[in-house]
Enzyme design. Structure first.
Site, short mmCIF file in Angstrom:
data_model
loop_
_atom_site.label_atom_id
_atom_site.label_comp_id
_atom_site.label_asym_id
_atom_site.label_seq_id
_atom_site.Cartn_x
_atom_site.Cartn_y
_atom_site.Cartn_z
N ASP A 1 -2.49 1.76 -4.40
CA ASP A 1 -3.76 1.97 -3.70
C ASP A 1 -4.74 0.86 -4.06
O ASP A 1 -4.56 0.13 -5.05
CB ASP A 1 -4.35 3.33 -4.08
N HIS B 1 0.82 -1.22 0.00
CA HIS B 1 0.00 0.00 0.00
C HIS B 1 0.85 1.27 0.00
O HIS B 1 0.34 2.36 -0.26
CB HIS B 1 -0.93 0.01 1.22
#
Length: 553
Positions: free
Chosen positions: A527, A523
């Site tokens: 995304d 992450h």
């Protein structure tokens, strides 16, 4: 002159070691490179050789003491410094006085291995065995001190966290000294041995008396009990039994293999790691037909019973973790600590792919020489998606705050082997066709299981696929292989009732072949929406099933 025995650097991030057992006691005589003490680190257990010939005058670190790298373990003094302790040493030389001529020769031989070491002898160094490999462990010496060797003749087997391989001799000559004993860990560039070129070794007959100080050769019956302790288990097999390394014995124990029934393929009939793995595989196959006979119509149950016989002997025991298990434990923990991982899963209708494969697999196998599995379809869809979404085929550097977007697709594939989990890499996989991927995957998986991978085939990946469905799993949460930013799992393809919409928009319930694709991603770089778009691209490519041209249909 006294020599200090220090705790060596036994790995890139190893800062200390624990003394597990002294192999010599104060007052004992030791030869150059003779195993002196066993030490244990968080990565490897190994023996520390003596840096000089002489007498062990003082033990500084006792058993179970933890010593920092560079810390002093003991002191080796020469015979004069040892005083009374040195007296027994000369008595061993007169003991061999029936051969009055050879007796004076052993002393010159020791300097010969040291004298040429300064100028005439050629050092054999630990080579670079991969992109990120910093050290290697000596598994087995294929030659003994005094043996003649040719240029490029295999000299020693070494193991790294990525590959096992043989190191060839850089020159023709005679092996005059061994600097790293079996099970010793040596950094890249460290000295393994020294080869005296033939011209420099005028005392060619010297190898016969030379072994006397080193209790390895078989000619003298009284010297043989000395090498027996390292190979205590095969000791009862008489003088002609080949030496078995601790690594091989441990592997045999883990797989419940009786070494007496294993035929060695190494030099002089020595049993190699590959021999034990082959015996374990043969044992597994021999036990597989029993469940198959009871449920011939169901091939799936064959896999689960196989591991049970090999592992049943572990119940109620405590075992030292294998080298690959230790590496896996460290790498997976480091991966979770260094990255922000989460997993997103999409369901994919594989009905068209299942039909295509059924139509093409017979002709494909005949034409390409490998079976057509589902993995090449997944790999091809992943490659196409990586080209569309370069932020998935990328890595994030925490120190420089930079993102590297790769211009090639180097696919790693998780492979379950007898030794543990490996992730070999197919470099430039984006340049391969579906058939090329099928051949490359079959080849690299087979060589991973047989231990024949090249060092660079275990590094350099930009994205990894793990076939979690091979054991029937529907989905999982894969752990990343840093610096890669994502890893895709491919779940088992199963038949399920699903809503089917026809061209006119009419809905019905039909039986479809479906699977789940879990994507673990970092992450810090990717995304959730990025991961979703990437998985959607793969999903559409597979559900479209437009692979006819690749399959010659």
């Amino acid at each position: 002159m006294a020599f200090s025995v220090q705790m060596p650097a036994l790995g890139e991030s190893v800062t200390e070691g624990t003394v597990t057992r002294w192999l010599k006691q104060e007052g004992d005589t030791v030869e150059l490179d003779e195993p002196l003490v066993e030490v244990s680190t968080d990565k490897v257990d190994t023996e520390i050789p003596s840096p000089a010939a002489g007498v062990l005058t003082k033990i500084i670190a006792q058993e179970d003491d933890t010593v920092e790298v560079g810390g002093e373990l003991a002191v080796i003094g020469d015979a004069k410094d040892a005083g009374e302790a040195a007296a027994p040493a000369p008595e061993k030389v007169p003991a061999a006085q029936p051969e009055s001529k050879p007796a004076p020769e052993p002393p010159p031989v020791q300097p010969t291995s040291g004298a040429p070491a300064g100028g005439d002898a050629k050092p054999v160094l630990m080579p670079e065995l991969g992109e990120s490999v910093t050290e290697g462990t000596v598994i087995r010496w294929l030659k003994k001190i005094g043996d003649s060797v040719q240029v490029d003749e295999p000299l020693v087997e070494v193991s790294t966290d990525k590959v096992d391989t043989e190191i060839p001799s850089p020159v023709a000559g005679v092996l005059v000294s061994i600097s790293a004993d079996e099970d010793a860990t040596v950094p890249v560039g460290g000295e393994l041995a020294r080869i005296g070129v033939a011209a420099d070794i005028g005392a060619a007959p010297a190898p016969k008396p030379a072994p006397k100080p080193v209790p390895e050769p078989a000619p003298t019956p009284k010297a043989e009990p000395a090498p027996s302790p390292p190979a205590a288990q095969p000791a009862g097999a008489a003088e002609g039994a080949p030496y078995v390394t601790p690594l091989v014995r441990k592997l045999a124990s883990e797989n419940n293999i009786d070494l007496a029934g294993v035929t060695g393929t190494g030099v002089g009939g020595r049993i190699r790691k590959q021999d034990v793995l082959a015996a374990a595989e043969q044992k597994k196959r021999a036990k597989a037909p029993a469940p198959a006979a009871q449920a011939a119509a169901a091939p799936a149950p064959k896999a689960p019973p196989a591991p049970a016989p090999a592992l049943a002997h572990l119940r109620g025991t405590t075992q030292k973790a294998s080298r690959i298990r230790q590496i896996t434990a460290n790498k997976t923990r480091e991966s979770l600590q260094a990255t922000a991982q989460l997993t997103q899963t999409h369901e994919v209708d594989m009905t068209k792919i299942v039909g295509l494969r059924a139509r093409a697999k017979a002709a494909f196998a005949e034409r390409e020489g490998v079976n057509l599995t589902f993995l090449p379809f997944f790999a091809k869809a992943v490659i196409d998606a990586l080209k569309i979404h370069p932020n998935i085929n990328a890595s994030y550097n925490e120190d420089t705050k930079e993102i590297t977007y790769y211009d090639a697709e180097h696919l790693g594939f998780a492979v379950d082997t007898e030794q543990g989990l490996l992730s070999p890499v197919i470099h430039d996989a984006g340049d391969l066709s579906l058939a090329g991927l099928a051949r490359a995957i079959a080849d690299i998986a087979a060589r991973a299981r047989s231990g024949n991978l090249k060092p660079d085939e275990l590094s350099g990946g930009t994205f990894t696929i793990t076939n979690i469905g091979s054991q029937g799993a529907l989905f999982d949460t894969p752990i990343l292989v840093p610096p890669q930013a994502a890893m895709l799992g491919t779940g088992a393809i199963v038949k399920r009732p699903r809503v089917v919409v026809d061209a006119s928009g009419n809905e019905s319930i039909g039986v479809r072949s479906v699977c789940y694709l879990p994507l673990t991603y970092d992450h810090r770089l990717i995304d959730g929406a990025d991961a979703g778009r990437f998985l959607t691209t793969i999903k559409h490519r597979l559900e479209e099933g437009a692979f006819e041209a690749d399959l010659g249909l």
